[in-house]
Design a protein around this motif. Sequence first.
Motif, PDB file in Angstrom:
ATOM      1  N   TRP A 200    -128.749  44.443  -9.488  1.00 52.65           N
ATOM      2  CA  TRP A 200    -128.459  46.262  -9.071  1.00 52.65           C
ATOM      3  C   TRP A 200    -128.089  46.807 -10.278  1.00 52.65           C
ATOM      4  O   TRP A 200    -128.601  48.029 -10.563  1.00 52.65           O
ATOM      5  N   ILE A 201    -127.220  46.128 -11.271  1.00 51.24           N
ATOM      6  CA  ILE A 201    -126.999  47.257 -12.405  1.00 51.24           C
ATOM      7  C   ILE A 201    -128.254  47.269 -13.341  1.00 51.24           C
ATOM      8  O   ILE A 201    -128.161  48.063 -14.043  1.00 51.24           O
ATOM      9  N   ILE A 202    -128.738  46.029 -13.785  1.00 57.67           N
ATOM     10  CA  ILE A 202    -130.002  46.125 -14.494  1.00 57.67           C
ATOM     11  C   ILE A 202    -130.952  47.177 -13.987  1.00 57.67           C
ATOM     12  O   ILE A 202    -131.465  48.020 -14.747  1.00 57.67           O
ATOM     13  N   ALA A 203    -131.247  47.304 -12.793  1.00 57.09           N
ATOM     14  CA  ALA A 203    -132.125  48.184 -11.918  1.00 57.09           C
ATOM     15  C   ALA A 203    -131.847  49.470 -12.570  1.00 57.09           C
ATOM     16  O   ALA A 203    -132.451  50.548 -12.480  1.00 57.09           O
ATOM     17  N   PHE A 212    -137.555  48.232 -20.636  1.00 60.26           N
ATOM     18  CA  PHE A 212    -137.795  48.518 -18.875  1.00 60.26           C
ATOM     19  C   PHE A 212    -136.629  49.768 -18.746  1.00 60.26           C
ATOM     20  O   PHE A 212    -135.325  49.531 -19.028  1.00 60.26           O
ATOM     21  N   ASP A 213    -136.889  50.740 -18.238  1.00 62.07           N
ATOM     22  CA  ASP A 213    -136.204  51.946 -18.235  1.00 62.07           C
ATOM     23  C   ASP A 213    -134.917  52.198 -17.218  1.00 62.07           C
ATOM     24  O   ASP A 213    -133.753  52.391 -17.367  1.00 62.07           O
ATOM     25  N   GLY A 214    -135.350  51.222 -15.999  1.00 57.25           N
ATOM     26  CA  GLY A 214    -134.231  51.228 -14.962  1.00 57.25           C
ATOM     27  C   GLY A 214    -134.313  53.197 -14.473  1.00 57.25           C
ATOM     28  O   GLY A 214    -135.127  53.784 -15.004  1.00 57.25           O
ATOM     29  N   LEU A 215    -133.346  53.339 -13.705  1.00 52.82           N
ATOM     30  CA  LEU A 215    -133.195  54.630 -13.240  1.00 52.82           C
ATOM     31  C   LEU A 215    -132.596  55.565 -14.467  1.00 52.82           C
ATOM     32  O   LEU A 215    -132.838  56.972 -14.410  1.00 52.82           O
ATOM     33  N   LEU A 216    -131.769  55.139 -15.209  1.00 47.09           N
ATOM     34  CA  LEU A 216    -130.837  55.894 -16.114  1.00 47.09           C
ATOM     35  C   LEU A 216    -131.371  55.712 -17.556  1.00 47.09           C
ATOM     36  O   LEU A 216    -130.798  56.565 -18.390  1.00 47.09           O
ATOM     37  N   GLU A 217    -132.310  54.916 -17.694  1.00 42.07           N
ATOM     38  CA  GLU A 217    -132.832  54.594 -19.406  1.00 42.07           C
ATOM     39  C   GLU A 217    -131.859  54.610 -20.210  1.00 42.07           C
ATOM     40  O   GLU A 217    -131.594  55.019 -21.273  1.00 42.07           O
ATOM     41  N   SER A 218    -130.827  53.514 -20.000  1.00 40.21           N
ATOM     42  CA  SER A 218    -129.463  53.160 -20.555  1.00 40.21           C
ATOM     43  C   SER A 218    -129.726  51.675 -20.880  1.00 40.21           C
ATOM     44  O   SER A 218    -130.707  51.283 -21.281  1.00 40.21           O
ATOM     45  N   ASN A 219    -128.530  50.847 -20.771  1.00 38.87           N
ATOM     46  CA  ASN A 219    -128.639  49.672 -21.348  1.00 38.87           C
ATOM     47  C   ASN A 219    -127.595  48.819 -20.343  1.00 38.87           C
ATOM     48  O   ASN A 219    -126.357  49.331 -20.318  1.00 38.87           O
TER      49      ASN A 219
END
Length: 415
Positions: A200-203, A212-219
């Motif tokens: 969940w957190i990775i996505a 991999f950007d995910g929703l927030l393009e963070s880490n």
Amino acid sequence: MKRNLNSCLFITALILIYGLNRIPFSSAYSEVESLQDTQLVIYTYDSLLNDPYFNIEGNFSQVSELPENNIQITRFSDANELIVRLEAEKSNPIADVVIGIDNTLIHLIEDKTTVLEPYSPISISQIETNLIQNLDPEQFLIPYDYGIISLYYQNQIINSSTNPELENLTLNSLLTSDLLPMLIVENPKYSSPGLGFLLWIIAVYGDPEINFDGLLESNWRYWWNASRNKITITKSWGDAFNIFFTPEEGKPIMVSYGTSPAYSYCQWADNSTSAVVTQEDDQQNAWLQIEGIGLVKDAPHKENAKQFIDWFLSPALQSEIPEHQWMYPANTEVTLSTCFEESVIHPDEVYRLNDLLSPDLLAKNLADWIDQWEQVIVLGYIDSEADIPSFEFYPTLLGLIILGIPVLIKKKKRE
């Protein structure tokens, strides 16, 4: 010189982690003591249909006419251990059926064709097609239940008055909320809901190390680094559940399921618990877990195993899933009770983060993500772009060296 020092310290820490990881996994609490008269062996996790207790052996015995005493269920502390046992026994299988490997854990199996074999049950047409596709289209595993991972909380302690952020909770706001020190999270190395929460957190945050950007393009590592000294981490969901309902622990929020509030509401008309997911990118987000049942490859009692799988996926047994397993049944012929539907979060109400993490991406990265999570929790996150690790790194590492080396030396002397 600074980079060399950092490298040496990091390698030392990894050695210590490796030494700790060599401790054997916990054994099942109900081992197969004698197989002489056994006609069916089932591997599963300890909470399956267990609260309130449903007599799987007795009920299947009535259907199959197999003696109840000849049906052996071996229960493990969590579903992750099922894979370890199946792979260890693949050259000489003991189990006939395995129950509890989900749509995440399946990617930790080195080669599913060596431990499982495909089977299409009689009721396959009654199982939701999208669940089959998202678990295993080849049907080495067939879905028997599903539900979203959520944050499960006691609303007499946590509510919109005490914690207004619940109305629009995000993973970022959780980090600065007074909810964080009360949160119980299961270890993703051992727990399937814990692993679902990690994904969940990775996505949501993404992973720049694999583009991999995910929703927030963070880490994703930042979230765990910021929370690791505040949250409570348990080995299993059962351990977390026990702490959750122990008032003196002061931990009234845990990683669980969107269906968990039905547990108290359907049994005692008690609506004192609720579930919530986070909102990022103007939508509610959660990880969907789909649990499966499978036929063990070269099962010693294959025909009995097939009969059991057929029964387990039939409406007769599936109707017990909502209020014994506290999950949605995979069989579409089951009618849900009003209390169940009124108290849960349906997966259709949220954006399923599984859509962001393809099976190929999971297969390539899941094992590494679990290892990296453990490193972040123990050491803190070291940004590869920086010369100096986070301020928490050196004290933690020094503590490991001071505490760990004598333990390893003593262990060596005992050997």
